[in-house]
Design a protein around this motif. Structure first.
Motif, PDB file in Angstrom:
ATOM      1  N   VAL A 109       5.673 -13.382  31.642  1.00 17.71           N
ATOM      2  CA  VAL A 109       6.960 -14.055  31.453  1.00 17.71           C
ATOM      3  C   VAL A 109       6.843 -15.499  31.919  1.00 17.71           C
ATOM      4  CG1 VAL A 109       9.380 -14.156  32.164  1.00 17.71           C
ATOM      5  CG2 VAL A 109       8.317 -11.940  31.697  1.00 17.71           C
ATOM      6  N   THR A 110       7.289 -16.414  31.091  1.00 19.62           N
ATOM      7  CA  THR A 110       7.312 -17.831  31.455  1.00 19.62           C
ATOM      8  C   THR A 110       8.731 -18.327  31.302  1.00 19.62           C
ATOM      9  OG1 THR A 110       5.083 -18.130  30.627  1.00 19.62           O
ATOM     10  CG2 THR A 110       6.414 -20.115  30.884  1.00 19.62           C
ATOM     11  N   ILE A 111       9.242 -18.982  32.334  1.00 19.32           N
ATOM     12  CA  ILE A 111      10.585 -19.539  32.237  1.00 19.32           C
ATOM     13  C   ILE A 111      10.521 -21.035  32.490  1.00 19.32           C
ATOM     14  CG2 ILE A 111      12.879 -19.543  33.292  1.00 19.32           C
ATOM     15  CD1 ILE A 111      12.616 -16.523  33.454  1.00 19.32           C
ATOM     16  N   GLN A 112      11.066 -21.787  31.567  1.00 17.41           N
ATOM     17  CA  GLN A 112      11.112 -23.238  31.705  1.00 17.41           C
ATOM     18  C   GLN A 112      12.545 -23.714  31.526  1.00 17.41           C
ATOM     19  OE1 GLN A 112       7.632 -24.093  28.772  1.00 17.41           O
ATOM     20  NE2 GLN A 112       7.757 -25.836  30.172  1.00 17.41           N
ATOM     21  N   GLY A 146       6.726  -2.343  29.778  1.00 19.72           N
ATOM     22  CA  GLY A 146       5.887  -1.408  29.038  1.00 19.72           C
ATOM     23  C   GLY A 146       4.416  -1.662  29.313  1.00 19.72           C
ATOM     24  N   PRO A 147       3.540  -0.796  28.798  1.00 17.07           N
ATOM     25  CA  PRO A 147       2.107  -0.928  29.065  1.00 17.07           C
ATOM     26  C   PRO A 147       1.480  -2.154  28.390  1.00 17.07           C
ATOM     27  CG  PRO A 147       2.543   0.903  27.564  1.00 17.07           C
ATOM     28  CD  PRO A 147       3.873   0.394  28.006  1.00 17.07           C
ATOM     29  N   LYS A 148       1.981  -2.535  27.230  1.00 15.03           N
ATOM     30  CA  LYS A 148       1.425  -3.721  26.563  1.00 15.03           C
ATOM     31  C   LYS A 148       2.557  -4.689  26.261  1.00 15.03           C
ATOM     32  CE  LYS A 148      -1.768  -4.450  23.523  1.00 15.03           C
ATOM     33  NZ  LYS A 148      -2.407  -4.380  22.198  1.00 15.03           N
ATOM     34  N   PRO A 149       3.099  -5.335  27.286  1.00  9.62           N
ATOM     35  CA  PRO A 149       4.273  -6.173  27.057  1.00  9.62           C
ATOM     36  C   PRO A 149       3.923  -7.425  26.264  1.00  9.62           C
ATOM     37  CG  PRO A 149       3.492  -6.459  29.297  1.00  9.62           C
ATOM     38  CD  PRO A 149       2.642  -5.382  28.675  1.00  9.62           C
ATOM     39  N   PRO A 150       4.876  -7.931  25.479  1.00  5.74           N
ATOM     40  CA  PRO A 150       4.639  -9.205  24.797  1.00  5.74           C
ATOM     41  C   PRO A 150       4.729 -10.335  25.818  1.00  5.74           C
ATOM     42  CG  PRO A 150       6.901  -8.523  24.463  1.00  5.74           C
ATOM     43  CD  PRO A 150       6.233  -7.423  25.238  1.00  5.74           C
ATOM     44  N   GLN A 151       4.179 -11.484  25.480  1.00  6.88           N
ATOM     45  CA  GLN A 151       4.394 -12.676  26.290  1.00  6.88           C
ATOM     46  C   GLN A 151       5.787 -13.186  25.954  1.00  6.88           C
ATOM     47  OE1 GLN A 151       2.175 -14.482  28.255  1.00  6.88           O
ATOM     48  NE2 GLN A 151       0.218 -13.498  27.816  1.00  6.88           N
ATOM     49  N   VAL A 152       6.627 -13.304  26.948  1.00  8.92           N
ATOM     50  CA  VAL A 152       7.967 -13.837  26.713  1.00  8.92           C
ATOM     51  C   VAL A 152       8.031 -15.240  27.307  1.00  8.92           C
ATOM     52  CG1 VAL A 152      10.438 -13.510  27.012  1.00  8.92           C
ATOM     53  CG2 VAL A 152       8.933 -11.527  26.802  1.00  8.92           C
ATOM     54  N   ALA A 187       2.022 -21.370  29.796  1.00  5.17           N
ATOM     55  CA  ALA A 187       2.830 -20.200  29.433  1.00  5.17           C
ATOM     56  C   ALA A 187       1.961 -19.000  29.076  1.00  5.17           C
ATOM     57  CB  ALA A 187       3.741 -20.533  28.263  1.00  5.17           C
ATOM     58  N   LEU A 188       0.851 -19.237  28.396  1.00  8.94           N
ATOM     59  CA  LEU A 188       0.134 -18.112  27.787  1.00  8.94           C
ATOM     60  C   LEU A 188      -1.214 -17.815  28.439  1.00  8.94           C
ATOM     61  CD1 LEU A 188       0.960 -18.889  24.041  1.00  8.94           C
ATOM     62  CD2 LEU A 188       2.183 -17.405  25.619  1.00  8.94           C
ATOM     63  N   LEU A 189      -1.812 -18.781  29.135  1.00  8.85           N
ATOM     64  CA  LEU A 189      -3.107 -18.516  29.769  1.00  8.85           C
ATOM     65  C   LEU A 189      -2.863 -18.194  31.244  1.00  8.85           C
ATOM     66  CD1 LEU A 189      -5.285 -21.360  28.159  1.00  8.85           C
ATOM     67  CD2 LEU A 189      -4.771 -19.075  27.287  1.00  8.85           C
ATOM     68  N   THR A 190      -2.279 -17.031  31.490  1.00 14.96           N
ATOM     69  CA  THR A 190      -1.887 -16.700  32.852  1.00 14.96           C
ATOM     70  C   THR A 190      -2.874 -15.718  33.462  1.00 14.96           C
ATOM     71  OG1 THR A 190      -0.374 -15.080  31.927  1.00 14.96           O
ATOM     72  CG2 THR A 190       0.553 -17.197  32.547  1.00 14.96           C
TER      73      THR A 190
END
Lengths: 270, 295
Positions: B214-217, B173-179, A124-127
């Motif tokens: 973005v990660t979708i599970q 946005g320029p510094k998007p959060p990890q969703v 998820a985070l190490l992309t």
């Protein structure tokens, strides 16, 4: 002390490999690094450890800083574009692909771990940057052939690869550790690099804290002497300054000198 | 439980007042505890209620500069450097967020959520019934909004929908959060707005999953009774080491914010179980594509 195995024994009703009743070394390490991915049981174990050996948080920080400098060197001066990072641990600042891709965005990184919590976080985070690629292998380092085989789906083993074993070999006795490292190194072509750090047995308080930890039911971790560290690099050309305490390996100009009982090295396969 | 009425957006890289608010709150809490002063005593000093002190310390309200300096004096903080840094933070904490113009259709508790979402570096969500608001198409968002506000006039519905779409700016946005979003298969199967709307929504889901941050599970039905029996929730993480993770649980007319370590640990454990139980991100996209074929 990046973990490569889920905690043995212990309760895990959901069968997801996450056990919050036994301290977990990747989560304790995360706690010492000031991260937020740890539970009460990890913080307790981490605090107990720190009572005996207060220097552990600095060991964690400086070891992690070595990873950053080593990857910067590997992607920069050494020109590596492929990385095999075995024993990924929980994400923190300056993860391998971030450092490598900040130097060379096209870098390809394979993260290997066998801990489901670590793998879920890594996916998820190490992309990867759009130019490069990251892959995540669920594999046990005790089976180096399987790691080399599977990593070949992303990495080209005809080209040099940087193999990284950061804080993981301490989980194995000499009898296990040296054959594992030799087998992994044997799979790399000439011109490849190998980087490692682990805890060293050069400080009595560190030794004591580690003994207490190993007796607690967590996955044990063994400290090694500087001579034992050098054996990991047999047959390789050691990059200057050789096998040294982590803060001494190509320090940043503004780095404060600290006495640290964690050793590291980077070698090139001739 | 939640109908995911979370709406909003985020203007460029402006962080908003939320993290400064939390930082002021955390420090006031620490100083008060160190001075051995009860919330009641503190409340008396600034002619406020005990619950106001608690809301201040949790970073959920605006601060009056005067209240902050009075409390610091009560807590025996005389160091000018500390005092002035907290006053500066207080001023930052009082800058209105971009969402303030939606005040008329937004409950206070939701405004607090938008602030957190705008400031977060990692947003982890578990959604049981609906696709998360951050990924909704306009039509799907309208259908969900109409479910939640059956008697609202059309123009109010449209404003709510536009607020929701604006909230999605956070992704571009320029510094998007990890969703990092975990969805129950049920959220993908329930044809909100009809099959055409749902198919477009699932297409969108596959599209956003390609974004680096973005990660979708998906937790498929076949993985059985998963650990979040309670329902949908969100865990927000902030890059500042002092700011704790915040758990957000939406209820019909209010929301619950948890930032006590034991509570957060519990929800984080559930979230971690869900993430390890769910299909990997790559398999999840294939799974969504199969559902689209089934529709």
């Amino acid at each position: 002390m990046t973990d490569v195995s889920s905690s043995p024994g212990g309760s895990d009703p959901a069968g997801t490999g996450i056990d919050t009743t036994v301290p977990h070394s990747a989560r304790i390490w995360n706690y010492w690094l000031g991260g937020k991915d740890n539970y009460a049981v990890d913080r307790e174990a981490g605090d107990q450890y720190r009572e005996i050996f207060p220097g552990i948080a600095v060991v964690a920080r400086t070891s992690r800083a070595f990873l950053t400098r080593a990857v910067r060197y590997l992607a920069g001066e050494a020109g590596m574009r492929q990385f095999l990072d075995v024993g990924t641990g929980l994400p923190t600042a300056n993860n391998t692909h971030e450092v490598a891709q900040s130097v060379a965005p096209e870098s390809r990184i394979v993260y290997v771990d066998n801990d489901p919590l670590v793998l879920a976080h890594a996916r998820a985070l190490l992309t990867s940057s759009p130019e490069g690629a990251c892959d995540y292998l669920d594999a046990d380092i005790r089976n180096p052939a399987a790691i080399l085989d599977t990593a070949a789906s992303l990495l080209d083993f005809k080209q040099p690869v940087a193999l990284m074993l950061m804080g993981i070999m301490g989980h194995f006795t000499d009898d296990e550790a040296y054959p594992i490292v030799s087998a992994l190194q044997a799979g790399l072509p000439s011109g490849s690099y190998f980087a490692l750090y682990d805890g060293a047995s050069t400080n009595e308080a560190f030794n004591q804290a580690q003994e207490g930890y190993n007796a607690s039911g967590a996955v044990p971790y063994y400290l090694r002497s500087p001579e034992q560290f050098k054996r990991f690099f047999e047959g390789l050309e050691l990059v200057e300054p050789g096998v040294v305490p982590v803060p001494h390996w190509r320090p940043d100009p503004d780095a404060e000198p600290v006495e640290i009982y964690s050793y590291c090295g980077v070698g090139r396969k001739p | 439980m939640s109908t995911d009425q979370r709406d909003g957006g985020r203007p460029g890289d402006v962080q908003g007042p939320t993290v400064p608010r939390m930082l002021v709150g955390i420090q006031l809490h620490r100083f008060r505890e160190a001075a051995g002063i009860t919330p009641d005593q503190a409340a008396y000093e600034i002619r406020a209620s005990r619950s106001k002190i608690s809301r201040m310390e949790n970073g959920l309200v605006r601060f009056k500069e005067r209240d902050v300096t009075d409390l610091l004096s009560l807590y025996g903080i005389t160091d000018e450097l500390i005092r002035s840094s907290l006053v500066t933070l207080t001023r930052q904490a009082n800058t209105p967020g971009w969402w303030s113009k939606y005040g008329d259709i937004m409950a206070d508790w939701f405004e607090a959520y938008l602030g957190l979402e705008t400031a977060a570096s990692v947003i982890r969500t578990f959604d049981l019934q609906f696709v998360n608001g951050l990924f909704q198409t306009e039509d799907y968002a309208r259908a969900v909004t109409m479910l939640g506000h059956t008697s609202a006039p059309a123009d109010e519905i449209e404003r709510r929908v536009s607020l929701r779409l604006k909230r999605q700016d956070v992704l571009t946005g320029p510094k998007p959060p990890q969703v990092w979003s975990v969805l129950d298969e049920g959220a993908l199967r329930r044809p909100v707005g009809g099959t055409a709307v749902m198919r477009a929504q699932l297409d969108r889901l596959i599209e956003v999953a390609r974004l680096r941050h973005v990660t979708i599970q998906v937790v498929p039905f076949s993985r059985g009774g998963h650990t979040a029996a309670g329902g949908s929730f969100t865990v927000l993480r902030f890059s500042e080491p002092e700011v704790p993770d915040v758990v957000y649980i939406e209820q019909l007319t209010s929301a619950l914010y948890l930032d006590k370590r034991e509570d957060v640990d519990h929800y984080m454990e559930v979230m971690n179980h869900l993430s390890t139980e769910a299909l990997t991100p790559a398999s999840s996209s294939r799974f969504v594509a199969e559902i689209i074929r089934d529709i």
